[in-house]
Every structure is written in structure tokens, then in C-alpha cells.
Design an enzyme around this catalytic site. Structure first.
Site, short mmCIF file in Angstrom:
data_model
loop_
_atom_site.label_atom_id
_atom_site.label_comp_id
_atom_site.label_asym_id
_atom_site.label_seq_id
_atom_site.Cartn_x
_atom_site.Cartn_y
_atom_site.Cartn_z
N ASP A 314 0.82 -1.22 0.00
CA ASP A 314 0.00 0.00 0.00
C ASP A 314 0.85 1.27 0.00
O ASP A 314 0.44 2.28 -0.57
CB ASP A 314 -0.90 0.03 1.24
N HIS A 446 -20.20 -29.23 -15.29
CA HIS A 446 -21.61 -28.81 -15.26
C HIS A 446 -22.31 -29.45 -14.08
O HIS A 446 -22.06 -30.63 -13.80
CB HIS A 446 -22.31 -29.25 -16.56
#
Ligand code: FAD
Ligand code: NAD
Length: 473
Positions: A314, A446
Site C-alpha cells: 500500500d 456442469h
């Protein structure tokens, strides 16, 4: 003469600092880590990513149990034991930070609990948590001092009812009403937590939409959801004044047409951004420079103007995200170890852990527009996903930003529950230089939400199975 000497000192024990220190130790360096915390962890583990996600998980359980009524499942009235919830969240933090402390010991890293200031470009002065002073001479240094909540300029008041992200995460209270100032990451995530716990949450955002800068089609579903869960969202609205009252804070706001309203709230959470921790650490005693926002200036290897001192995380610039800090820290450690390394990611993912989550990586449509890069954006709506239907959550979209000629994947954006997990495939596709055919031909299981990425790739070809979007001639 300095009290101690070290090959590498890392200043700051957040995800940037500890990752750098750990890798440097693994690469054989003698490492000293300076941080006031009992264990490494920094903002992310003690008062950021981890406690907020623990509470957001609790919020998810609450919202899911409420949504389950649509399936005919009812769990009765919600009872919240705030003390246990607080303890559970603190236990999560302590487990993680304790584990980091163990790792630091195993890697023989010397952790000095304290705060460091540069005396010059080779020496630090350290004030330990106990108040002792000591000096440390170093060959190399990595500055990883992180960031702090931006002050709310012009509306300063003293009140125990005024919260920042740290005090909001402490969960000392579940207020009846809360005003959140700032519709960015923290405002939305912590607003979601309190709304789930039963607080009437209002949010004030000064720009025309939540999460300014993020592609609008991704924000849409979150705006819809928070509008139904929060008491009110005030866009294009600013806070004109706050007055401390015994039992709360009186807030005067001004809306888009200049209309004014005043309301009292039990608590006000200010989340209007973060600032780098670059002042007060003695940079003026070195040649290290900062930009006008206070970020330390660095090159591609994360080197400052002092070639043996690096800055990461940061304190070294946007995006202020834990995983960006970690990867920068690891790159800096490798450079110091003599490896030819540059920090050049093609995609740094970002995730807002709201309900639904928003995640993106690589080039966004907004960025493409700003930089005048020609792209084709293709979308697969979650309303067409079988898995989303089974979850009762068609409120999502998967988007791929594609280079028109080659079909190369430049960016991916996803909104929907679990988007933060799904985006990793997008990051991999971008980093590997994959094109839509690669992703469309990769068989996805799926029924899963991951199929939405495969089908979005098929949309580019005009061949999606579950969404009719024929390719225009
Ligand atoms: P930090 O984690 O800020 O650590 C810096 C450390 O340096 C601190 O321990 C500090 O005490 C210490 N320090 C400062 N000055 C000195 C000094 N002079 N001497 C010694 N030590 C010093 N990011 C994500 O990617 N995902 C998330 O989900 C996420 N959630 C967040 C939620 C909240 C509420 C907040 C506030 C932030 C969140 N972030 C998240 C951002 C993330 O916390 C930061 O990007 C990340 O912590 C930056 O890591 P860092 O190593 O640069 O510094
Ligand atoms: P932010 O920059 O994300 O959002 C601040 C918001 O406040 C913006 O929307 C801005 O327009 C608004 N704002 C600014 N001044 C205002 C004012 N006077 N009145 C009303 N609105 C105002 O900042 P944040 O939410 O404080 O978070 C700080 C940083 O921490 C983030 O940018 C991010 O880098 C990091 N973070 C990341 C995560 C995550 O990865 N999930 C979570 C939390 C924090």
C-alpha cells in the site's frame, strides 16, 4: 556502532512485508522483520481482509437463510449472540496470525516488535512496543508500512460514535442505525455486515454511483441488492456537517439538487479511502522520494531512489490490495537475492466481497474507453446459467473484454455470488495470453458457475449454447 546488524530488514509485517521476509529467509538471507504486532499480519489480518471476510461470511449465512424462504425453508427468528460472533471473528484472526508467527520462527526470522524510523540510508532507529530504543544497521531494506484510513477532511468531530474500518470491525455494538460515508470497498462490505446484523444502514456516496471507476454493468446487481438491504442509498450526496450528540451523531447532508437534510444516527462509519504510511518514517533522512499522494516512488523492481532500499504494498501505490502487496514483496526479495526479476503482472484481480461479489482482472471497459483501446466486450448473463438458477441467484453477469482481431482475452469482469473465486480463471487466461477459443474449448464442469466464463467466450463467437447472441455479420 549500531546495536544490531542484518542482511535484510523488512519494515512492516503485513501481507507485503511478511511474504517478502518469508521468501528472503527461504532464499537464505538473514532477515529482521519490524512490526508492532504480536505476530506478523498487518492491517490485512488484524483489521482488514480477514476479520471483514469472517463477518461477511456471517452476513452471507443470515441472508441465505432469509432467501431460503423462497424455497419453503424457514429457520425462525434470528438471534445474534454478539459476544460469540466477536469471539469467533477474533479466533479466526488469532489462528491466522499465530500461524504466521510460527512460520516466522521456523524460518529463523528475527521479529522485533516496534516501529522503525530511518536515521540515514543504512541505519534504523527502532522504538520497541515496550518503549526501548535500539539501532539496526542493514544491507538491504524493504519498506512495507502499509496505509491508514483517510481522515474525513472538513467534517472533523470527536465522538465515540464515529467509526473507522478498525472500530467497525471490533463489533463492540450492533447499532440500531448506521450512516456509512463512502460507497467504495469498505463502505459496501461493512455496510453489508451491519445490514445483515439488523442495523438500519444508510450510505452516502459523493459520486453518481457506487464503486466509482468500476464498470457500470458489474455494479448494477450490487446496487440493486444493497438498495433492498440498506435503508437508503444517497448518491451524489455530501456530508456538510456532523454534530456529536450524547447518543449518536447528527448529520447534515446535501443531495444532487442542493437539497439539504439532517438526520441523527447511532453511529457513523467513515470509509473515504486510505493513505500511505510514508510520513514519520524518516524518509527525509534518505534520498527516497514520494509522489504528491504520498506513495513512495519505485521502479519496476520495486527499488526506491536508494538502490538497496525497496518499497512494496500500500505504501508504494495503487491498487491497495493484499495480493498485490504479497507479489511485490516476493519480487523485491528475489531481486535482493540477485535474481533478474521485474514486477510486471498482466492482471491484478480486484474483488469487492459484497452480495453479490464483484470481481475483475486485466483491462476493464472503462479503462479501454479512457485509453482509446478498441475492444469487444461479451457478456453471459447468469439468468441463463443452470447453476445460478439452482442457487436462486440469477443476479450476475460474466463479461470478457476481448481484442477484436485476435480474440485475445484482455480483461474479465464477474458479478455474482462467488465471483471472487471465479476470477482466478480470468487471471490465468490473461497471464497465459489465452484467447476466447482456448477458454470456450476448455471443458468446464456442469452445472457450475465457472461455465459462465466458457459461455461468455462462446458469446464472442456467437455460439453460446444457453444464450442466444448470434454474431453480427
Ligand atoms: P499493511 O497490511 O497495511 O501492514 C503494514 C504494517 O506495517 C502494519 O502492521 C503497521 O503497523 C506496520 N508499520 C507501519 N509503520 C511502521 C513502522 N514505522 N515500523 C514498523 N512497522 C510499521 N485487500 C484485499 O486484497 N482483500 C481484501 O479483502 C481486503 N479487505 C480489506 C478490508 C479492510 C477493512 C481494509 C482496511 C483493508 C482491506 N484490504 C483488502 C486492503 C489490505 O488490507 C491492504 O492492501 C494490505 O494490508 C496491504 O498490505 P501491506 O503489506 O502493504 O501493509
Ligand atoms: P475506496 O476508495 O474504495 O472508496 C471510497 C469511496 O468514498 C469512494 O466511492 C469515494 O467516491 C467516496 N468518498 C470520498 N469522499 C467522500 C465524501 N466526502 N463523501 C461521500 N463519499 C466520499 O476506499 P475505502 O472503501 O475506504 O477502501 C480503501 C481501500 O482499501 C480500497 O480502495 C481498497 O484498496 C482497500 N480495500 C480492499 C478491499 C477488498 O479487496 N475487498 C476491501 C476493503 C478495502
Amino acid at each position: 556502532m549500531a546495536d544490531k546488524e542484518t542482511q535484510l530488514v523488512v519494515i512492516g509485517g503485513g501481507p507485503g512485508g511478511y511474504a517478502a521476509a518469508f521468501l528472503a529467509a527461504d532464499l537464505g538471507m538473514n532477515v529482521t522483520l519490524i512490526d508492532p504486532g504480536e505476530n506478523p499480519g498487518g492491517v490485512c489480518l488484524y483489521r482488514g481482509c480477514i476479520p471483514s471476510k469472517a463477518l461477511l461470511h456471517a452476513a452471507k449465512v443470515i441472508f441465505e437463510s432469509q432467501d431460503a424462504e423462497a424455497m419453503g425453508l424457514s429457520f425462525g427468528g434470528l438471534k445474534i449472540d454478539r459476544d460469540r460472533l466477536q469471539k469467533w471473528k477474533n479466533d479466526v484472526v488469532n489462528k491466522m496470525t499465530g500461524g504466521l508467527g510460527q512460520l516466522a520462527k521456523q524460518k529463523k526470522i528475527q521479529h522485533i516488535r516496534g516501529e522503525a524510523v530511518f536515521e540515514d540510508s543504512r541505519n534504523l532507529r527502532i522504538t520497541t512496543v515496550g518503549g526501548n530504543k535500539q539501532t539496526l544497521k542493514f544491507e538491504n531494506a524493504i519498506i512495507a508500512t502499509g496505509s491508514y484510513p483517510a481522515p474525513f477532511r472538513g467534517v472533523e468531530i470527536e465522538s465515540e460514535h464515529l467509526l473507522d474500518s478498525t472500530s467497525a470491525l471490533d463489533l463492540n455494538d450492533i447499532p440500531k442505525s448506521l450512516l456509512v460515508v463512502g460507497g467504495g470497498y469498505i463502505g459496501l462490505e461493512l455496510g453489508t455486515v451491519y445490514a445483515a446484523l439488523g442495523t438500519k444502514v444508510q450510505l452516502v456516496e459523493m459520486t453518481p454511483d457506487l464503486l466509482p471507476g468500476v464498470d457500470k454493468d458489474l455494479v448494477r446487481f450490487v446496487r440493486q441488492r444493497v438498495t433492498s438491504k440498506f435503508e437508503a442509498i444517497h448518491l451524489q450526496t455530501t456530508v456538510k456537517s456532523m454534530t456529536a450528540r450524547k447518543k449518536g451523531i447528527e448529520v447534515a447532508m446535501q443531495g444532487p439538487q442542493g437539497e439539504e437534510r439532517s438526520q441523527a444516527f447511532d453511529k457513523v462509519l467513515v470509509a473515504v479511502g486510505r493513505r500511505p504510511n510514508s510520513s514519520g518514517i524518516g524518509l527525509e533522512n534518505t534520498r527516497i522520494e514520494t509522489d504528491q499522494r504520498g506513495f513512495i516512488k519505485i521502479d519496476g523492481q520495486r527499488r526506491t531512489a536508494e538502490s538497496h532500499i525497496f518499497a512494496i504494498g500500500d505504501v508504494a501505490g495503487e491498487p491497495m490490495l493484499a495480493h498485490k502487496a504479497t507479489h511485490e514483496g516476493r519480487a523485491a526479495a528475489e531481486v535482493i537475492a540477485g535474481r533478474k526479476v521485474v514486477f510486471e503482472p498482466a492482471a491484478i484481480p480486484a474483488v469487492v466481497f459484497t452480495d453479490p461479489e464483484i470481481a475483475w482482472a486485466g483491462l476493464t471497459e472503462n479503462e479501454a474507453k479512457q485509453k482509446k483501446i478498441e475492444v469487444k466486450a461479451v457478456r453471459f448473463p447468469w439468468a441463463a446459467s443452470g447453476r445460478a438458477a439452482t442457487l436462486g441467484r440469477g443476479d450476475g453477469v460474466t463479461k470478457i473484454v476481448v481484442e477484436p482481431g485476435s480474440g485475445r482475452i484482455l480483461g474479465v469482469g464477474i458479478t455474482g455470488p462467488g465471483a471472487g473465486e471465479l476470477i482466478a480463471e480470468g487471471v490465468l487466461a490473461i497471464e497465459m495470453g489465452a484467447n476466447v477459443t482456448d477458454v470456450g474449448l476448455s471443458i468446464h464442469p456442469h452445472p457450475t458457475l465457472s461455465e459462465t466464463i466458457m459461455e461468455a467466450a462462446d458469446v464472442f463467437q456467437g455460439t453460446s449454447t444457453h444464450f442466444h447472441a448470434p454474431k453480427r455479420k
